[in-house]
Design a protein around this motif. Structure first.
Motif, mmCIF file in Angstrom:
data_model
loop_
_atom_site.group_PDB
_atom_site.id
_atom_site.type_symbol
_atom_site.label_atom_id
_atom_site.label_comp_id
_atom_site.label_asym_id
_atom_site.label_seq_id
_atom_site.Cartn_x
_atom_site.Cartn_y
_atom_site.Cartn_z
ATOM 1 N N ALA A 167 -11.586 2.515 -2.737
ATOM 2 C CA ALA A 167 -12.193 1.263 -3.182
ATOM 3 C C ALA A 167 -11.882 0.953 -4.645
ATOM 4 O O ALA A 167 -11.483 -0.173 -4.980
ATOM 5 C CB ALA A 167 -13.698 1.293 -2.946
ATOM 6 N N PRO A 168 -12.024 1.919 -5.579
ATOM 7 C CA PRO A 168 -11.675 1.600 -6.973
ATOM 8 C C PRO A 168 -10.212 1.235 -7.140
ATOM 9 O O PRO A 168 -9.856 0.378 -7.960
ATOM 10 C CB PRO A 168 -12.020 2.891 -7.726
ATOM 11 C CG PRO A 168 -13.011 3.585 -6.868
ATOM 12 C CD PRO A 168 -12.624 3.268 -5.459
ATOM 13 N N ALA A 214 -9.752 -2.319 -6.122
ATOM 14 C CA ALA A 214 -10.316 -3.190 -7.148
ATOM 15 C C ALA A 214 -9.412 -3.266 -8.368
ATOM 16 O O ALA A 214 -9.186 -4.354 -8.928
ATOM 17 C CB ALA A 214 -11.705 -2.689 -7.550
ATOM 18 N N LEU A 246 -7.474 -6.556 -9.797
ATOM 19 C CA LEU A 246 -7.650 -6.950 -11.195
ATOM 20 C C LEU A 246 -6.304 -7.075 -11.890
ATOM 21 O O LEU A 246 -6.073 -8.020 -12.657
ATOM 22 C CB LEU A 246 -8.541 -5.936 -11.910
ATOM 23 C CG LEU A 246 -8.811 -6.204 -13.397
ATOM 24 C CD1 LEU A 246 -9.543 -7.530 -13.572
ATOM 25 C CD2 LEU A 246 -9.617 -5.055 -14.004
#
Length: 473
Positions: free
Chosen positions: A10-11, A14, A18
């Motif tokens: 998940a990170p 993300a 970004l």
């Protein structure tokens, strides 16, 4: 995939998203900076103006009624159980710098559409430091706003002479610095209105000049501004016209009769030349040219007020023939251009006026006069109201037009291109060698030889021979 792997992924997702957003923003910033560096100082002013509007839009829109509260978010609770503030939806916009100001495209939302944007146009003009903001619907869900800085109609540009291949009557430039013209193909006619001294006759002379160097165009001129056509504005260019008549209704009646005879004779002439009676299928030729009929101050030929007897009959006959030209001329290559100060029904028959698809109106004193020239829709179009242009210091040569391509029944202001008033007649006179009289000869009236003498004197109905056309070299 285990829960541990999913939580570790998940990170990464993300961060990737970004990074993509940052890269996209960097690319857009680079492109904008590159364009700004290459721009001229004037263009940079317009670019900064557009950016300023985009940056302040989300704060401005709710304050002028161009944002709405999302009803679905009212009464919503947050994680602590408190009532959350409802979401305000603001229409999205894109801004584009233009030479005349800024162009804004707005995506509509429920309860914020064309009507609401039009009502807020005055507030937007003040907020955006624009002279005016004009609103136009591009398509479903998309509205365009044009913020005009200053008054581009104060700028003077040379008259845009058309190419030989363009069957077009140039007008001038509109508030967005675009050239406006009247296409001649399948045109029923033009009405030109306005107060004296604002440019009606000069525009019509410019139209004549723009076509005078074509052998496939001939002119017929009715100068209602003078009793002796030799000494009026049109007398100086009379050598290029088939005829020029003054303000005498009886003389005009004779020439209108000639033009109607040409109209009635032309279908046969067209079929003989090209196999079809449709003039614009092959366009003007030397044998069958486009006939442009200028009637300046046409009310002198059609106003019956105060007339009786024979005088009234002559003027009523003029009205009928003007009506024939306006209704039948489109498909047969006879174009009527009718100019008068006030296009009301007493000056020009409504059966003529309402059949002319293009309206040109220079400044007038009343909205009634503007409506007669441009139609009833002008009452609801305050920015284009010709009665607001009555100022000879600034608006000589400025008119309002309708019926030209791209307007869709709406109106546009136009600054007529600059012309040399002294050189224009000389330019037209230099093309006098292209003049040809193409009006057919009248059919002779013959009486049967066996008719008694009393009937020859007028008691019988004359026998009409078939109309003959004057052959040209």
């Amino acid at each position: 995939m285990s829960a541990t792997d999913a939580s570790g992924l998940a990170p990464l997702v993300a961060l990737t998203a970004l990074a993509v957003l940052v890269a996209w923003g960097a690319v857009r910033l680079f492109i904008a900076t590159f364009r700004y560096i290459l721009a001229t100082p004037f263009q940079r002013i317009r670019m900064r103006h557009a950016w300023r509007i985009a940056r302040r839009w989300r704060r401005l829109a709710p304050n002028i009624g161009l944002a709405r509260v999302d009803e679905n978010t009212k009464g919503r609770k947050d994680l602590q159980g408190k009532t959350a503030k409802p979401v305000t939806v603001v229409p999205k916009i894109k801004t584009f710098p233009e030479p005349w100001g800024v162009r804004v495209q707005l995506r509509t939302i429920p309860k914020v559409g064309l009507e609401e944007v039009e009502k807020a146009a005055g507030w937007l003009a003040d907020a955006w430091n624009c002279e005016t903001v004009e609103v136009k619907r591009l398509k479903a869900g998309l509205v365009e706003l044009r913020g005009i800085v200053g008054n581009p109609l104060d700028d003077h540009q040379p008259y845009a002479w058309p190419d030989q291949d363009d069957w077009l009557l140039p007008l001038g430039h509109n508030p967005w610095m675009r050239q406006v013209g009247v296409p001649l193909r399948q045109l029923s006619g033009i009405k030109v209105a306005g107060l004296p001294g604002y440019g009606k006759t000069m525009l019509m002379l410019a139209w004549m000049a723009s076509l005078s160097n074509r052998v496939a165009v001939q002119f017929a001129i009715f100068d209602g501004k003078t009793s002796d056509a030799r000494y009026g504005d049109w007398g100086e260019v009379g050598s290029r016209a088939m005829f020029v008549v003054g303000d005498n209704p009886e003389t005009a009646n004779q020439r209108l009769t000639d033009l109607v005879r040409l109209l009635k004779d032309r279908p046969a002439a067209l079929v003989e030349e090209r196999g079809t009676h449709k003039f614009w299928k092959h366009g003007p030729t030397e044998a069958n040219p486009l006939i442009v009929v200028f009637m300046d101050e046409c009310h002198n030929y059609s106003d019956t007020k105060g007339l009786t007897g024979k005088d009234k009959q002559v003027v009523e006959s003029n009205q009928r023939m003007m009506q024939t030209i306006s209704k039948e001329g489109r498909g047969l290559g006879v174009l009527g251009i009718f100019g008068t100060q006030k296009q009301t029904g007493d000056a020009i028959p409504t059966s003529v006026r309402d059949n002319l698809e293009v309206g040109v109106c220079f400044p007038v004193f009343t909205i009634d006069a503007a409506e007669a020239a441009l139609g009833s829709g002008i009452r609801d179009d305050e920015p284009n109201d010709p009665s607001a242009l009555v100022d000879k210091d600034t608006n000589v040569g400025v008119c309002v037009v309708t019926g030209v391509p791209g307007l869709g029944g709406r109106y546009d202001r136009v600054r007529i291109g600059d012309l040399d008033e002294d050189q224009l007649p000389a330019w037209i006179a230099n093309t006098a060698h292209l003049r040809r009289d193409v009006i057919p000869a009248p059919a002779p009236v013959v009486v049967d030889a066996s008719t008694p003498a009393a009937e020859k004197a007028g008691a019988s109905i004359p026998l009409q021979k078939k109309t003959t056309r004057r052959k040209t070299a």
